[in-house]
Write an enzyme that holds these catalytic residues in place. Sequence first.
Site, short mmCIF file in Angstrom:
data_model
loop_
_atom_site.label_atom_id
_atom_site.label_comp_id
_atom_site.label_asym_id
_atom_site.label_seq_id
_atom_site.Cartn_x
_atom_site.Cartn_y
_atom_site.Cartn_z
N THR A 81 0.79 -1.23 0.00
CA THR A 81 0.00 0.00 0.00
C THR A 81 0.83 1.29 0.00
O THR A 81 0.74 2.10 -0.93
CB THR A 81 -0.95 -0.01 1.21
OG1 THR A 81 -1.83 -1.12 1.04
CG2 THR A 81 -1.76 1.26 1.32
N ASP A 202 -9.88 -3.49 0.07
CA ASP A 202 -8.64 -4.16 0.49
C ASP A 202 -8.89 -5.01 1.74
O ASP A 202 -8.49 -6.18 1.80
CB ASP A 202 -7.57 -3.11 0.79
CG ASP A 202 -6.26 -3.72 1.23
OD1 ASP A 202 -5.56 -4.29 0.37
OD2 ASP A 202 -5.92 -3.64 2.43
N HIS A 206 -8.41 -9.08 2.01
CA HIS A 206 -7.49 -9.73 2.95
C HIS A 206 -8.21 -10.78 3.77
O HIS A 206 -7.74 -11.90 3.95
CB HIS A 206 -6.89 -8.71 3.92
CG HIS A 206 -5.76 -7.93 3.36
ND1 HIS A 206 -4.59 -8.52 2.96
CD2 HIS A 206 -5.60 -6.60 3.14
CE1 HIS A 206 -3.76 -7.58 2.52
NE2 HIS A 206 -4.37 -6.42 2.60
N ASP A 249 -4.17 0.86 -5.66
CA ASP A 249 -2.72 0.77 -5.42
C ASP A 249 -2.11 -0.56 -5.86
O ASP A 249 -0.94 -0.62 -6.22
CB ASP A 249 -2.39 1.06 -3.95
CG ASP A 249 -3.24 0.26 -2.97
OD1 ASP A 249 -4.24 -0.36 -3.40
OD2 ASP A 249 -2.92 0.26 -1.77
N HIS A 250 -2.89 -1.63 -5.82
CA HIS A 250 -2.39 -2.98 -6.14
C HIS A 250 -3.59 -3.91 -6.20
O HIS A 250 -4.71 -3.50 -5.85
CB HIS A 250 -1.41 -3.46 -5.06
CG HIS A 250 -1.99 -3.32 -3.68
ND1 HIS A 250 -3.03 -4.11 -3.23
CD2 HIS A 250 -1.73 -2.44 -2.68
CE1 HIS A 250 -3.36 -3.74 -2.02
NE2 HIS A 250 -2.60 -2.71 -1.66
P1 AMP Z 1 -1.97 -2.99 3.63
O1 AMP Z 1 -1.53 -3.55 4.95
O2 AMP Z 1 -0.82 -2.78 2.71
O3 AMP Z 1 -3.06 -3.77 3.06
O4 AMP Z 1 -2.52 -1.52 3.94
C1 AMP Z 1 -3.87 -1.15 3.83
C2 AMP Z 1 -4.28 -0.34 5.03
O5 AMP Z 1 -3.54 0.87 5.09
C3 AMP Z 1 -5.72 0.11 4.98
O6 AMP Z 1 -6.56 -0.82 5.61
C4 AMP Z 1 -5.72 1.45 5.70
O7 AMP Z 1 -6.37 1.35 6.94
C5 AMP Z 1 -4.26 1.76 5.91
N1 AMP Z 1 -3.94 3.14 5.51
C6 AMP Z 1 -4.17 3.71 4.33
N2 AMP Z 1 -3.76 5.00 4.32
C7 AMP Z 1 -3.26 5.24 5.56
C8 AMP Z 1 -2.67 6.38 6.19
N3 AMP Z 1 -2.53 7.53 5.50
N4 AMP Z 1 -2.25 6.26 7.47
C9 AMP Z 1 -2.39 5.09 8.13
N5 AMP Z 1 -2.93 3.98 7.60
C10 AMP Z 1 -3.38 4.05 6.33
ZN ZN Z 2 -3.31 -1.26 -0.44
ZN ZN Z 3 -3.85 -4.63 1.76
#
Ligand code: AMP
Ligand code: ZN
Ligand code: ZN
Length: 418
Positions: A81, A202, A206, A249-250
């Site tokens: 992300t 997302d 997951h 993003d992906h």
């Molecule tokens: P991932 O673990 O890569 O799937 O990240 C996705 C998570 O990133 C989402 O569930 C959001 O809650 C979190 N996220 C997105 N933008 C932000 C941000 N600016 N600050 C903190 N967390 C974020």
């Molecule tokens: Zn993401």
């Molecule tokens: Zn994710």
Amino acid sequence: MSRSFRTPFHLILVLTVGIGFLGCSGPGVDVPKPQAQKVLLVSFDGFRHDYLSKTNTPNFDQLIEKGVSSEGLIPIFPSKTFPNYYAIATGLYPENSGFIGNSMYDSTMNARFTMGDRDQVENPQWYGGEPIWNTVEKAGKKAGTMFWVGSEAPIQNMRPTHWKSYDGSMPDSARIDTVIKWLNYGNEREVDLSTLYFSFVDSRGHRYGTDSEEVKAAIKKADDLIGYLMEKMEEQKLTSNTNLLIVSDHGMADVSRERIVVLDEMIDPEDVEMIEYSPSVMMNVRDQKMDEVYDALKANEEHFKVYKKEDIPDRFHLKDHYRVPDLLMVADVGYTINTRAYFESRENYPSGGAHGFDNQASEMHALFVAKGPDLKEGFRMKAFENVHLYELMAHLLQVQPANTDGSLDSVKVLLKEH
Ligand code: AMP
Ligand code: ZN
Ligand code: ZN
């Protein structure tokens, strides 16, 4: 050399270089000039390129029919992300922005970055390059960010005119209402660029996996939100002056306890320090153990690839940054790498979906759909890399882009001739 010779020589040089520059297809040369004033960049986190075919999505369908779309949006590696949002914002690959993972360690700062650590998320030292909102503000225009990675930190000592600290609990429709207000303030606080972010696709992916009813429901919800957004844009007369870009993003791939790589079967986990976690594991190796650890992993390279930092493939655009640790392991799509202790302490791990795999894998490819006065109608193009979006936005907003890894040439085919 006498003075009389110098001037003509320099003049010829300047003319030659100048004509050469005009000859290449830079902005404003063979690229249609935009008419609309505004850009609204919307992202649904983890929305895979093919999710629209999983259920009925009348609002997305309308945008695709009246606008442009691509077979996919190729994320940067790792397909996680934070590095991807930042690549979209800056047009830079990780080795040039320094944003190399969701979790990072910086030896010069002696600091660790994790997504949940507010102090680090808001610390500008992690964020290299120039995000599009700064480019816009530098040009004397205005930007508003309804959540976007990087927008909470004063990068280059600047802030967008409007920004919010990340609050995952803010209702989705309220996010839209706020952005519509920013775009249509009717006063000096009205923005030219706005971003909008939603995380629920997302999180459903997951938790439940890509073929679940829950993901289908999330796709429908995203479509409803797009319907609501289009209605509000129409109501506020924004449709005719705004280019709307919808991205992700992906993508997402299903994972299972049947497909795991247990580190302890190859190395002593005590010999390494994990910095970024599966499916792309970045780790530092403790003193003197480099050859031993690498050789053991290489000898057992099944369901993953392992690279010493200096051997990371160029196409990952990663190895030239000092934050990248000693070793990179990349799990095959669907596989999960971890320690025995980690697997044993979590009965249902891994399950559902994950991302972070090789960005060439189609499962990691994200969404791109856009519509607006400066974009073609009903045009579909091949998948393209997300680092080009910065250049596209800078062009649509008619602001001077910073140096990036992207190019307008790669996406100008989307632009309408007026
Ligand atoms: P991932 O673990 O890569 O799937 O990240 C996705 C998570 O990133 C989402 O569930 C959001 O809650 C979190 N996220 C997105 N933008 C932000 C941000 N600016 N600050 C903190 N967390 C974020
Ligand atoms: Zn993401
Ligand atoms: Zn994710």
